[in-house]
Each structure stands twice: as structure tokens, then as C-alpha cells.
Write a protein that holds these residues in place. Structure first.
Motif, PDB file in Angstrom:
ATOM      1  N   GLU A  42       0.840  -1.189   0.000  1.00 23.12           N
ATOM      2  CA  GLU A  42       0.000   0.000   0.000  1.00 23.12           C
ATOM      3  C   GLU A  42       0.879   1.245   0.000  1.00 23.12           C
ATOM      4  O   GLU A  42       1.902   1.298   0.694  1.00 23.12           O
ATOM      5  N   CYS A  43       0.472   2.227  -0.787  1.00 28.74           N
ATOM      6  CA  CYS A  43       1.272   3.451  -0.939  1.00 28.74           C
ATOM      7  C   CYS A  43       0.376   4.676  -0.832  1.00 28.74           C
ATOM      8  O   CYS A  43      -0.603   4.813  -1.576  1.00 28.74           O
ATOM      9  N   ASP A  44       0.720   5.562   0.105  1.00 31.83           N
ATOM     10  CA  ASP A  44       0.005   6.831   0.275  1.00 31.83           C
ATOM     11  C   ASP A  44       0.963   7.986   0.018  1.00 31.83           C
ATOM     12  O   ASP A  44       2.128   7.945   0.415  1.00 31.83           O
ATOM     13  N   THR A  45       0.463   9.020  -0.654  1.00 25.62           N
ATOM     14  CA  THR A  45       1.255  10.214  -0.915  1.00 25.62           C
ATOM     15  C   THR A  45       0.894  11.301   0.089  1.00 25.62           C
ATOM     16  O   THR A  45      -0.284  11.628   0.274  1.00 25.62           O
ATOM     17  N   TYR A  46       1.905  11.847   0.747  1.00 19.50           N
ATOM     18  CA  TYR A  46       1.734  12.958   1.679  1.00 19.50           C
ATOM     19  C   TYR A  46       2.252  14.225   1.008  1.00 19.50           C
ATOM     20  O   TYR A  46       3.391  14.270   0.547  1.00 19.50           O
ATOM     21  N   THR A  47       1.409  15.259   0.986  1.00 13.42           N
ATOM     22  CA  THR A  47       1.749  16.513   0.303  1.00 13.42           C
ATOM     23  C   THR A  47       1.779  17.662   1.309  1.00 13.42           C
ATOM     24  O   THR A  47       0.946  17.720   2.220  1.00 13.42           O
ATOM     25  N   GLN A  61       6.172   9.676  -0.311  1.00  9.29           N
ATOM     26  CA  GLN A  61       5.282   8.522  -0.349  1.00  9.29           C
ATOM     27  C   GLN A  61       5.586   7.610   0.837  1.00  9.29           C
ATOM     28  O   GLN A  61       6.751   7.370   1.168  1.00  9.29           O
ATOM     29  N   LEU A  62       4.528   7.116   1.444  1.00  8.50           N
ATOM     30  CA  LEU A  62       4.651   6.202   2.578  1.00  8.50           C
ATOM     31  C   LEU A  62       4.144   4.828   2.149  1.00  8.50           C
ATOM     32  O   LEU A  62       3.010   4.700   1.688  1.00  8.50           O
ATOM     33  N   ILE A  63       5.010   3.822   2.300  1.00 11.38           N
ATOM     34  CA  ILE A  63       4.684   2.483   1.811  1.00 11.38           C
ATOM     35  C   ILE A  63       4.728   1.466   2.944  1.00 11.38           C
ATOM     36  O   ILE A  63       5.615   1.505   3.802  1.00 11.38           O
ATOM     37  N   HIS A  64       3.750   0.563   2.910  1.00  7.62           N
ATOM     38  CA  HIS A  64       3.718  -0.581   3.815  1.00  7.62           C
ATOM     39  C   HIS A  64       3.585  -1.854   2.978  1.00  7.62           C
ATOM     40  O   HIS A  64       2.888  -1.859   1.964  1.00  7.62           O
ATOM     41  N   SER A  72       7.919   0.810   8.017  1.00  8.80           N
ATOM     42  CA  SER A  72       7.375   1.822   7.116  1.00  8.80           C
ATOM     43  C   SER A  72       8.509   2.318   6.230  1.00  8.80           C
ATOM     44  O   SER A  72       9.650   2.454   6.681  1.00  8.80           O
ATOM     45  N   PHE A  73       8.191   2.607   4.968  1.00 11.84           N
ATOM     46  CA  PHE A  73       9.174   3.108   4.010  1.00 11.84           C
ATOM     47  C   PHE A  73       8.697   4.470   3.520  1.00 11.84           C
ATOM     48  O   PHE A  73       7.606   4.582   2.943  1.00 11.84           O
ATOM     49  N   ALA A  74       9.491   5.509   3.746  1.00 15.22           N
ATOM     50  CA  ALA A  74       9.171   6.852   3.285  1.00 15.22           C
ATOM     51  C   ALA A  74      10.117   7.220   2.155  1.00 15.22           C
ATOM     52  O   ALA A  74      11.344   7.138   2.309  1.00 15.22           O
TER      53      ALA A  74
END
Length: 209
Positions: A42-47, A61-64, A72-74
């Protein structure tokens, strides 16, 4: 861990993503691959908040991944990567005045996992929100942790799985081909991030990279 290649593959004519996935799964079953479960990334973009001039235009981008749910991978816009414990997410929740997640750009890859002797194979689809974007194949050769020692084996294995797969080395692995640096999970994550970026830019289901 071993070395992984992450690749898109073509959506065959007149087939949906699910149909093409089942075709590949059937092919792996016929080759004697053992099903060992499912996988998900799963990948979410933080702006950055627009009114913060110092952070204007910046995002990460934050990936799990289900392969290691404790991490967590940023990933920054420049493809720098930070690997942290899952508690990192708690810190992010306190940065609401600086960064906010863009729920519309949430991306997910998911599918089935197989074992074939020394290889692991992941077959799946990528979705942006509820919309299918492309298919993905991850091949891992487990016994070796140096990229340069896996090239011939990876290319041969890909040619066995499907003649339509590209055999070019994924971009972020080029610098590891001749180095003595151990392959890490973050190298796999960066391969997915590049594919995710292409998927976000594409408005329709994509073919091969």
C-alpha cells in the motif's frame, strides 16, 4: 533476503487484468509452482500544506508491505528512502499542520505468491483507488544477495515464465550490478515506487514498461 526484479507485463488483447492474472497463475501451477499465500503493498502520498512556503510543492510517499508489517518506508521526490519502525506512522499523524495524505492518489498492489525451488514469484494487479492500472510481476532469487550475481539466472527464469517479459535490469538496480553492496528490501520498494508513479500518470490500463 535474495535479489528481486519488479516488472510490469503486458495486458493481453481482449483480456481484463483479472483474466490475465489467472492465466499467469495457471501457467505457474502447470510449471509446478507452489502457492504460498497472498501479498499486498500500500502506498500513500503525503503533500505539504499549500500555505507553507518552505515546503511548497514537496511530497513523499509512505509504503507498507505485507512482507514486513513492522516497517514503514518513506520515499522523497528525489527517490531517497527512509526505513523506520511502524511507529513512524504515529509521528506522521502529528504532522497534520505540515503534511496531509492525498486519499485520491492511494495506490495498492496485491496478488498471489508462489515458490519454485530457489525462486519466489509474486503475481498481481495495481490499483489507483478502485481503478485497475497495470499488472506486476516480482521475481526473487533467494540464495544470492548481490545483484550482479543474479543477472543470468533472472533472465533465464523470466524467459521460461513468459517470452513477452522484458529482460532489462530495473533502473534502480543498475548501480548495484558491479558493486559489493548487499541487496535490501528498500531496493524492492524503489522498484515498486517507479511503477506506481507511472500508474498514477496513466489515465488508462497500461502495457509493458
Amino acid at each position: 533476503m535474495g535479489v528481486s526484479y519488479v516488472l510490469q507485463w503486458c495486458l493481453p488483447p481482449n483480456q481484463s487484468g483479472m483474466q490475465a492474472e489467472e492465466m499467469m497463475i495457471s501457467h505457474l501451477d502447470n510449471m509446478g509452482a507452489k502457492r504460498v499465500g497472498t501479498w499486498r503493498i500500500e502506498c500513500d502520498t503525503y503533500t505539504a500544506i499549500p500555505n507553507l512556503s518552505a515546503l511548497s510543492g514537496k511530497s513523499f510517499q509512505l509504503i507498507h508491505t505485507s512482507d514486513n508489517e513492522n516497517l514503514s518506508f518513506a520515499i522523497s521526490d528525489q527517490m531517497g528512502i527512509v526505513v523506520a519502525e511502524r511507529s513512524f506512522d504515529t509521528i506522521l499523524s502529528k504532522l497534520g499542520d505540515s503534511y496531509q495524505p492525498n486519499k485520491m492518489s492511494r495506490i495498492e498492489a496485491k496478488g498471489k505468491k508462489f515458490d519454485m525451488v530457489d525462486f519466489s514469484v509474486k503475481v498481481g494487479n495495481i490499483f489507483v483507488g478502485p481503478n485497475f492500472r497495470c499488472m506486476v510481476l516480482e521475481i526473487e532469487y533467494r540464495p544470492i544477495s548481490f545483484t550482479k550475481d543474479t543477472l543470468a539466472l533472472m533472465h533465464e527464469f523470466l524467459s521460461i515464465i513468459t517470452a513477452t517479459m522484458p529482460i532489462a535490469i530495473p533502473e534502480n538496480l543498475n548501480h548495484l550490478n558491479t558493486s559489493k553492496q548487499l541487496y535490501q528490501m528498500s531496493d524492492t520498494i524503489l522498484q515498486y515506487v517507479r511503477i506506481f508513479s507511472e500508474c498514477r500518470r496513466a489515465g488508462n490500463p497500461m502495457g509493458m514498461m
